[in-house]
Write a protein that holds these residues in place. Structure first.
Motif, PDB file in Angstrom:
ATOM      1  N   VAL A   1       0.836  -1.205   0.000  1.00 46.82           N
ATOM      2  CA  VAL A   1       0.000   0.000   0.000  1.00 46.82           C
ATOM      3  C   VAL A   1       0.868   1.251   0.000  1.00 46.82           C
ATOM      4  CG1 VAL A   1      -1.719   1.328   1.310  1.00 46.82           C
ATOM      5  CG2 VAL A   1      -1.910  -1.170   1.137  1.00 46.82           C
ATOM      6  N   SER A   2       1.937   1.234   0.781  1.00 45.81           N
ATOM      7  CA  SER A   2       2.846   2.381   0.819  1.00 45.81           C
ATOM      8  C   SER A   2       4.217   1.925   1.277  1.00 45.81           C
ATOM      9  CB  SER A   2       2.320   3.468   1.763  1.00 45.81           C
ATOM     10  OG  SER A   2       2.369   3.019   3.108  1.00 45.81           O
ATOM     11  N   GLY A   3       5.237   2.745   0.994  1.00 45.01           N
ATOM     12  CA  GLY A   3       6.593   2.450   1.441  1.00 45.01           C
ATOM     13  C   GLY A   3       7.225   1.348   0.615  1.00 45.01           C
ATOM     14  N   GLY A   4       7.983   0.499   1.311  1.00 41.16           N
ATOM     15  CA  GLY A   4       8.638  -0.606   0.627  1.00 41.16           C
ATOM     16  C   GLY A   4       9.907  -0.233  -0.098  1.00 41.16           C
ATOM     17  N   ILE A   5      10.408   0.984   0.146  1.00 40.22           N
ATOM     18  CA  ILE A   5      11.641   1.432  -0.499  1.00 40.22           C
ATOM     19  C   ILE A   5      12.490   2.208   0.515  1.00 40.22           C
ATOM     20  CG2 ILE A   5      10.704   1.559  -2.852  1.00 40.22           C
ATOM     21  CD1 ILE A   5      10.337   4.578  -2.425  1.00 40.22           C
ATOM     22  N   ILE A   6      13.773   2.306   0.210  1.00 41.91           N
ATOM     23  CA  ILE A   6      14.682   3.131   1.008  1.00 41.91           C
ATOM     24  C   ILE A   6      14.963   4.399   0.222  1.00 41.91           C
ATOM     25  CG2 ILE A   6      16.996   3.302   2.009  1.00 41.91           C
ATOM     26  CD1 ILE A   6      16.903   0.245   2.424  1.00 41.91           C
ATOM     27  N   GLU A   7      14.640   5.526   0.803  1.00 42.44           N
ATOM     28  CA  GLU A   7      14.894   6.836   0.183  1.00 42.44           C
ATOM     29  C   GLU A   7      15.678   7.696   1.149  1.00 42.44           C
ATOM     30  OE1 GLU A   7      11.294   8.707  -1.000  1.00 42.44           O
ATOM     31  OE2 GLU A   7      11.074   7.547  -2.842  1.00 42.44           O
ATOM     32  N   GLU A   8      16.763   8.289   0.670  1.00 41.66           N
ATOM     33  CA  GLU A   8      17.600   9.171   1.493  1.00 41.66           C
ATOM     34  C   GLU A   8      17.963   8.515   2.819  1.00 41.66           C
ATOM     35  OE1 GLU A   8      15.738  12.971   1.806  1.00 41.66           O
ATOM     36  OE2 GLU A   8      15.798  13.339  -0.354  1.00 41.66           O
ATOM     37  N   GLU A   9      18.394   7.257   2.706  1.00 42.62           N
ATOM     38  CA  GLU A   9      18.913   6.480   3.839  1.00 42.62           C
ATOM     39  C   GLU A   9      17.836   5.968   4.783  1.00 42.62           C
ATOM     40  OE1 GLU A   9      22.218   8.368   5.887  1.00 42.62           O
ATOM     41  OE2 GLU A   9      22.315   9.853   4.277  1.00 42.62           O
ATOM     42  N   VAL A  10      16.561   6.199   4.486  1.00 41.36           N
ATOM     43  CA  VAL A  10      15.488   5.839   5.410  1.00 41.36           C
ATOM     44  C   VAL A  10      14.523   4.858   4.741  1.00 41.36           C
ATOM     45  CG1 VAL A  10      13.553   6.687   6.785  1.00 41.36           C
ATOM     46  CG2 VAL A  10      15.642   8.059   6.595  1.00 41.36           C
ATOM     47  N   LEU A  11      14.276   3.729   5.426  1.00 41.11           N
ATOM     48  CA  LEU A  11      13.214   2.835   4.979  1.00 41.11           C
ATOM     49  C   LEU A  11      11.885   3.525   5.232  1.00 41.11           C
ATOM     50  CD1 LEU A  11      12.158   0.112   3.954  1.00 41.11           C
ATOM     51  CD2 LEU A  11      12.275  -0.734   6.304  1.00 41.11           C
ATOM     52  N   GLN A  12      11.146   3.773   4.158  1.00 37.38           N
ATOM     53  CA  GLN A  12       9.899   4.517   4.270  1.00 37.38           C
ATOM     54  C   GLN A  12       8.841   3.691   5.020  1.00 37.38           C
ATOM     55  OE1 GLN A  12       9.800   7.905   2.758  1.00 37.38           O
ATOM     56  NE2 GLN A  12      11.909   7.249   3.085  1.00 37.38           N
ATOM     57  N   PRO A  13       7.995   4.346   5.815  1.00 34.33           N
ATOM     58  CA  PRO A  13       6.924   3.630   6.535  1.00 34.33           C
ATOM     59  C   PRO A  13       6.111   2.775   5.565  1.00 34.33           C
ATOM     60  CG  PRO A  13       7.060   5.891   7.288  1.00 34.33           C
ATOM     61  CD  PRO A  13       7.989   5.782   6.119  1.00 34.33           C
ATOM     62  N   THR A  14       6.015   1.498   5.889  1.00 33.41           N
ATOM     63  CA  THR A  14       5.506   0.516   4.928  1.00 33.41           C
ATOM     64  C   THR A  14       4.248  -0.166   5.441  1.00 33.41           C
ATOM     65  OG1 THR A  14       7.750   0.114   4.101  1.00 33.41           O
ATOM     66  CG2 THR A  14       6.090  -1.584   3.669  1.00 33.41           C
ATOM     67  N   ILE A  15       3.236  -0.212   4.580  1.00 36.38           N
ATOM     68  CA  ILE A  15       1.986  -0.923   4.867  1.00 36.38           C
ATOM     69  C   ILE A  15       1.800  -2.001   3.809  1.00 36.38           C
ATOM     70  CG2 ILE A  15      -0.515  -0.731   5.145  1.00 36.38           C
ATOM     71  CD1 ILE A  15      -0.081   2.317   5.587  1.00 36.38           C
ATOM     72  N   LEU A  16       1.555  -3.227   4.262  1.00 33.34           N
ATOM     73  CA  LEU A  16       1.213  -4.325   3.360  1.00 33.34           C
ATOM     74  C   LEU A  16      -0.117  -4.919   3.782  1.00 33.34           C
ATOM     75  CD1 LEU A  16       4.683  -4.994   3.857  1.00 33.34           C
ATOM     76  CD2 LEU A  16       4.037  -5.921   1.636  1.00 33.34           C
ATOM     77  N   VAL A  17      -0.889  -5.385   2.820  1.00 34.80           N
ATOM     78  CA  VAL A  17      -2.181  -6.012   3.111  1.00 34.80           C
ATOM     79  C   VAL A  17      -2.195  -7.425   2.527  1.00 34.80           C
ATOM     80  CG1 VAL A  17      -3.378  -3.796   3.175  1.00 34.80           C
ATOM     81  CG2 VAL A  17      -3.255  -5.055   1.017  1.00 34.80           C
ATOM     82  N   ASN A  18      -3.138  -8.222   3.067  1.00 33.87           N
ATOM     83  CA  ASN A  18      -3.303  -9.606   2.614  1.00 33.87           C
ATOM     84  C   ASN A  18      -1.995 -10.401   2.718  1.00 33.87           C
ATOM     85  OD1 ASN A  18      -6.013  -8.992   1.915  1.00 33.87           O
ATOM     86  ND2 ASN A  18      -5.340  -8.222  -0.076  1.00 33.87           N
ATOM     87  N   VAL A  19      -1.365 -10.291   3.858  1.00 28.17           N
ATOM     88  CA  VAL A  19      -0.087 -10.975   4.070  1.00 28.17           C
ATOM     89  C   VAL A  19      -0.359 -12.408   4.541  1.00 28.17           C
ATOM     90  CG1 VAL A  19       2.067 -10.986   5.378  1.00 28.17           C
ATOM     91  CG2 VAL A  19       1.049  -8.803   4.650  1.00 28.17           C
ATOM     92  N   PRO A  20       0.152 -13.418   3.843  1.00 24.93           N
ATOM     93  CA  PRO A  20      -0.102 -14.809   4.244  1.00 24.93           C
ATOM     94  C   PRO A  20       0.728 -15.206   5.470  1.00 24.93           C
ATOM     95  CG  PRO A  20       1.333 -14.748   2.337  1.00 24.93           C
ATOM     96  CD  PRO A  20       0.916 -13.331   2.585  1.00 24.93           C
ATOM     97  N   LYS A  21       0.281 -16.236   6.145  1.00 25.12           N
ATOM     98  CA  LYS A  21       0.932 -16.661   7.387  1.00 25.12           C
ATOM     99  C   LYS A  21       2.369 -17.115   7.183  1.00 25.12           C
ATOM    100  CE  LYS A  21      -3.237 -18.041   9.904  1.00 25.12           C
ATOM    101  NZ  LYS A  21      -3.916 -19.161  10.613  1.00 25.12           N
ATOM    102  N   LYS A  22       2.696 -17.641   6.012  1.00 22.28           N
ATOM    103  CA  LYS A  22       4.038 -18.176   5.798  1.00 22.28           C
ATOM    104  C   LYS A  22       5.087 -17.082   5.616  1.00 22.28           C
ATOM    105  CE  LYS A  22       3.062 -18.961   0.871  1.00 22.28           C
ATOM    106  NZ  LYS A  22       2.994 -20.003  -0.192  1.00 22.28           N
ATOM    107  N   ALA A  23       4.659 -15.845   5.387  1.00 22.29           N
ATOM    108  CA  ALA A  23       5.611 -14.742   5.271  1.00 22.29           C
ATOM    109  C   ALA A  23       6.197 -14.420   6.642  1.00 22.29           C
ATOM    110  CB  ALA A  23       4.927 -13.509   4.691  1.00 22.29           C
ATOM    111  N   ARG A  24       7.496 -14.113   6.690  1.00 20.11           N
ATOM    112  CA  ARG A  24       8.136 -13.791   7.963  1.00 20.11           C
ATOM    113  C   ARG A  24       7.487 -12.579   8.639  1.00 20.11           C
ATOM    114  NH1 ARG A  24      14.416 -13.922   6.245  1.00 20.11           N
ATOM    115  NH2 ARG A  24      13.443 -13.275   4.272  1.00 20.11           N
ATOM    116  N   LEU A  25       6.979 -11.654   7.835  1.00 17.52           N
ATOM    117  CA  LEU A  25       6.313 -10.489   8.398  1.00 17.52           C
ATOM    118  C   LEU A  25       5.133 -10.880   9.271  1.00 17.52           C
ATOM    119  CD1 LEU A  25       5.807  -7.461   8.668  1.00 17.52           C
ATOM    120  CD2 LEU A  25       4.629  -7.521   6.461  1.00 17.52           C
TER     121      LEU A  25
END
Length: 473
Positions: A347-371
């Motif tokens: 949904v948002s983030g997922g990248i590093i810009e100017e040395e900072v990992l941008q605030p990241t939102i993911l949806v529909n994340v399956p249980k097998k993902a480490r997140l």
């Protein structure tokens, strides 16, 4: 700026030094001493000798020392917050809030020092108890080895130091290498108090070397550790018969069934997920929303996330800055990419810009993902829809961790159901699981630890009860 060790009330040179770089900008700004095995053992011996004096001090004397620490930290709170911002990348306003909490933590320690009491035993409740009086007294456990993390370099240290002093123990502190300057600033403050020399020592340097010596030393009576579950298990394995207090990992979750306050709930969830770059033991990592509220919540949550100010941690306006190391940011990015490969949507983030990992939102994340099943310790949060409260609770409980969880609801029946069925150490009703004040009992179940912190509760861990029975017949 080259720093020394603090041993037996004196500043001691190291044999070699470790460079410390700012997480944001990676500029070198300090060097800390790399303690030798002999220096660690010297600190342990100093603490062992000082504990004899600590044990004889009155509760009032120890309370006054803790108040002295609180007062002197108050005088240096801006400096202390700036040190945290530089060494950890924590935005200044959050660092200042940490110092305010730390001041309060030492005040709680002073108050609890005056309440250090045992209990009366009703001896005559037993057939053979007539004519006898029994009671317990609390005594210090002895010399404590404290191993602390980088994410709250003053307040999590205070949660070891304040109860230890209140109970009459001595301490050898091994702070996280990256945030050792905060511990050394505390040593400067303590050096100006009435605490006996040797009762507080700071040894910095190689974590494995210093930690192993503390854990295995027969002169150390207790280890108190806050950090990863992997390291906690290793400590427990190697500590022998000494007491071990562990506050470990989490992947804290919240449940949302309240559709009338989504604006306020989203604001709290943004705070819980992204404060201190998500590097908080109870950082909000998993959000479960009833499907009827899901679309509206995602929209508002995304909007609130986009309002965050990202940049230099020393700026008073910054909300999110660089994580503790570039390596940790890269690891978090791998987890994000893995979740997407498993079918999660970004949904948002997922990248590093100017040395900072941008605030990241993911949806529909399956249980097998480490997140979903491990602790990411980064500014990353997943949001999944659920059809029922029961399903949400099952999702939160489907974890090796169990530190804290939250629920937003307008139904008291749902609150009580969650209270009874969530497998965690703390349930926060109508707030995020990231909520903590420093006098409350704080600790988890499963692989989140084996203890409760919070000054009163830590004192219980750091004392031992002695039974006294008088035969008056």
């Amino acid at each position: 700026m080259r720093q020394k060790l603090y041993i037996d009330g004196e500043w001691v040179d190291g044999e070699d030094f470790i460079a410390i770089n700012k997480p944001y900008g990676m500029e070198k700004f300090a060097e800390i001493a790399n303690a030798s095995p002999e220096q660690v053992k010297r600190a342990i011996n100093a603490a062992k000798q000082a504990q004899k004096t600590m044990k004889t001090m009155t509760n009032l004397e120890r309370a006054r020392i803790l108040n002295q620490i609180s007062v002197r930290l108050q005088e240096r709170k801006i400096e202390a917050a700036e040190v945290i911002a530089m060494e950890s990348g924590k935005p200044f306003k959050h660092a200042l809030a940490e110092i305010e909490r730390t001041i309060e933590t030492y005040q709680f320690g002073a108050e609890e020092a005056k309440r250090l009491i045992g209990e009366m035993i009703p001896m005559d409740a037993a057939l053979t108890g007539r004519g006898r009086v029994g009671y317990t007294i609390k005594e210090p456990i002895g010399t404590i080895g404290a191993i602390t993390p980088f994410n709250f370099p003053q307040n999590l240290v205070a949660h070891k130091v304040a109860p230890a002093i209140a109970a009459g123990n001595s301490i050898v502190l091994k702070p996280a290498t990256q945030t050792a300057l905060s511990a050394l600033l505390l040593a400067e403050i303590i050096n100006q108090t009435d605490l006996p020399a040797g009762a507080f020592n700071v040894v910095t340097g190689n974590g494995t070397l210093v930690g192993d010596i503390l854990v295995k030393s027969e002169e150390v009576d207790m280890i108190t550790f806050t950090g990863s579950t992997v390291v906690g298990k290793s400590i427990l394995k190697n500590a022998g018969l000494k007491k071990v207090s562990l506050e470990l990992g989490s992947n804290a979750g919240v449940i949302i069934t309240d559709g009338n306050n989504l604006e306020r709930i989203a604001e709290r969830c943004v705070s819980g997920a992204f404060s201190n770059q998500g590097q908080v033991c109870i950082s909000l990592q998993r959000i479960y929303v009833l499907e009827s509220l899901y679309s509206d919540f995602i929209r508002v949550f995304h909007e609130k996330t986009r309002e965050l100010i990202i940049g230099d941690p020393l700026s008073p306006d910054t909300d999110v800055s660089a994580m503790i190391t570039p390596k940790e940011q890269s690891r978090a990015l791998e987890w994000i990419e893995e979740a997407q490969q498993y079918g999660a949507e970004l949904v948002s983030g997922g990248i590093i810009e100017e040395e900072v990992l941008q605030p990241t939102i993911l949806v529909n994340v399956p249980k097998k993902a480490r997140l979903s099943c491990q602790e990411i310790f980064a500014p990353v949060v997943m949001v999944n829809k659920v059809s029922t409260l029961e399903q949400a609770i099952e999702e939160i409980n489907d974890s090796i961790y169990g530190l804290q969880a939250g629920i937003f609801t307008q139904k008291i029946s749902e609150a009580f159901y969650a209270q009874s069925h969530l497998e965690v150490g703390g349930v926060i009703i109508n707030d995020i699981p990231t909520y903590r004040v420093d006098q409350m009992p704080y600790g988890g179940v499963k692989e989140s630890g084996n203890t409760k912190e919070g000054i009163k509760y830590s004192i219980d861990e750091m004392t031992q009860s002695k039974l006294v029975v008088w035969n008056n017949s």
